[in-house]
Design an enzyme around this catalytic site. Structure first.
Site, mmCIF file in Angstrom:
data_model
loop_
_atom_site.group_PDB
_atom_site.id
_atom_site.type_symbol
_atom_site.label_atom_id
_atom_site.label_comp_id
_atom_site.label_asym_id
_atom_site.label_seq_id
_atom_site.Cartn_x
_atom_site.Cartn_y
_atom_site.Cartn_z
ATOM 1 N N HIS A 111 -3.327 1.122 8.401
ATOM 2 C CA HIS A 111 -1.957 1.625 8.249
ATOM 3 C C HIS A 111 -1.930 2.791 7.247
ATOM 4 O O HIS A 111 -1.351 3.852 7.535
ATOM 5 C CB HIS A 111 -1.043 0.481 7.779
ATOM 6 C CG HIS A 111 0.355 0.898 7.466
ATOM 7 N ND1 HIS A 111 1.448 0.435 8.163
ATOM 8 C CD2 HIS A 111 0.863 1.750 6.523
ATOM 9 C CE1 HIS A 111 2.547 0.983 7.674
ATOM 10 N NE2 HIS A 111 2.217 1.782 6.663
ATOM 11 N N GLU A 112 -2.560 2.581 6.085
ATOM 12 C CA GLU A 112 -2.500 3.618 5.044
ATOM 13 C C GLU A 112 -3.271 4.867 5.467
ATOM 14 O O GLU A 112 -2.816 5.995 5.223
ATOM 15 C CB GLU A 112 -3.035 3.082 3.709
ATOM 16 C CG GLU A 112 -2.234 1.928 3.114
ATOM 17 C CD GLU A 112 -0.739 2.184 3.038
ATOM 18 O OE1 GLU A 112 -0.330 3.342 2.893
ATOM 19 O OE2 GLU A 112 0.031 1.205 3.149
ATOM 20 N N HIS B 76 -1.467 7.282 7.662
ATOM 21 C CA HIS B 76 -0.553 8.213 6.978
ATOM 22 C C HIS B 76 -1.237 9.552 6.697
ATOM 23 O O HIS B 76 -0.581 10.603 6.684
ATOM 24 C CB HIS B 76 -0.095 7.622 5.634
ATOM 25 C CG HIS B 76 1.054 6.655 5.752
ATOM 26 N ND1 HIS B 76 2.293 7.031 6.192
ATOM 27 C CD2 HIS B 76 1.146 5.338 5.447
ATOM 28 C CE1 HIS B 76 3.112 5.973 6.161
ATOM 29 N NE2 HIS B 76 2.431 4.934 5.718
ATOM 30 N N GLY C 73 0.832 -1.195 0.000
ATOM 31 C CA GLY C 73 0.000 0.000 0.000
ATOM 32 C C GLY C 73 0.863 1.239 0.000
ATOM 33 O O GLY C 73 2.063 1.183 0.296
ATOM 34 N N CYS D 89 6.773 -0.478 6.136
ATOM 35 C CA CYS D 89 6.321 0.742 5.469
ATOM 36 C C CYS D 89 7.427 1.190 4.526
ATOM 37 O O CYS D 89 8.603 1.151 4.903
ATOM 38 C CB CYS D 89 6.051 1.814 6.523
ATOM 39 S SG CYS D 89 5.479 3.381 5.844
ATOM 40 N N LEU D 90 7.055 1.617 3.325
ATOM 41 C CA LEU D 90 8.067 2.051 2.361
ATOM 42 C C LEU D 90 8.811 3.303 2.847
ATOM 43 O O LEU D 90 9.889 3.608 2.349
ATOM 44 C CB LEU D 90 7.432 2.310 0.992
ATOM 45 C CG LEU D 90 6.904 1.063 0.271
ATOM 46 C CD1 LEU D 90 6.216 1.452 -1.034
ATOM 47 C CD2 LEU D 90 8.016 0.051 0.000
ATOM 48 N N GLN E 180 3.236 10.030 1.180
ATOM 49 C CA GLN E 180 4.535 9.348 1.052
ATOM 50 C C GLN E 180 5.259 9.705 -0.241
ATOM 51 O O GLN E 180 6.457 9.468 -0.355
ATOM 52 C CB GLN E 180 4.353 7.831 1.128
ATOM 53 C CG GLN E 180 3.909 7.344 2.506
ATOM 54 C CD GLN E 180 3.781 5.835 2.521
ATOM 55 O OE1 GLN E 180 2.739 5.306 2.153
ATOM 56 N NE2 GLN E 180 4.827 5.152 2.919
HETATM 57 NI NI NI Z 1 3.265 3.054 5.377
#
Ligand code: NI
Length: 180
Positions: A142-143, A146, A47, A100-101, A52
């Site tokens: 999670h997303e 953000h 995701g 997480c990226l 991000q």
């Molecule tokens: Ni993340």
């Protein structure tokens, strides 16, 4: 194809709230969503949220692919959620490992609501209402975090369960799936 830079932990873009999308079906929105997909795919993520890639809008994308490594996970097709809201359906929580990226190479054991209701819009502004559970619910929480400037380490209860993937023992608790 436009792969964008993923901003990392420490960048103030990740800790501020994102703005709601007010215009749907525009070329600008389509291009932004395409960049999110391209960036997520290039990095092998599950995701990605718009902040991000440095775009402070309330947009998330995710896809849960069938995985021989995690056969217990139900696949979810590519999904775009715009201006998403998440409500827990029950107080049930489940702990699972997240990455997480924006924190490459790291993992943490994070409690999340096991079952949630999602209210959102698609890219054309059509409403989406859906109840999801398990890993799907985890990814969405999670997303969506953000979009409120929250990164998963802030949700971890036991900081011994946070670190570099290569050093952690992830066995056992990777993805608990609780029924609603
Ligand atoms: Ni993340």
């Amino acid at each position: 194809m436009a792969e964008r830079r993923v901003v990392k932990w420490g960048n103030p873009l990740l800790t501020r709230g994102a703005e709601p999308v007010t215009q749907f079906g525009t070329e600008q929105l389509q291009l932004l969503v395409t960049d999110l997909w391209d960036t997520m795919s290039a990095r092998g993520g599950t995701g990605l949220a718009a902040p991000q890639i440095g775009e402070s809008y309330r947009i998330v994308v995710f896809e849960i692919k069938p995985s021989p490594r995690y056969p217990e996970l139900d696949p979810v097709p590519p999904t775009v959620l715009i201006n998403p809201e998440v409500q827990p359906v029950s107080e049930n929580m489940a702990k699972g490992w997240e990455g997480c990226l924006s924190l490459p190479g790291m993992r943490g054991l994070v409690p999340r609501y096991a079952c949630i209701e999602i209210s959102a819009h698609d890219i054309h502004g059509q409403p989406i209402k859906q109840q999801v559970h398990g890993y799907h619910a985890r990814v969405v929480q999670h997303e969506c975090d953000h979009l409120d400037g929250i990164l998963y380490p802030q949700r971890i209860q036991d900081m011994n369960m946070f670190g570099f993937e290569e050093e952690l023992s992830l066995a056992g608790t990777l993805n608990q799936v609780s029924p609603c």
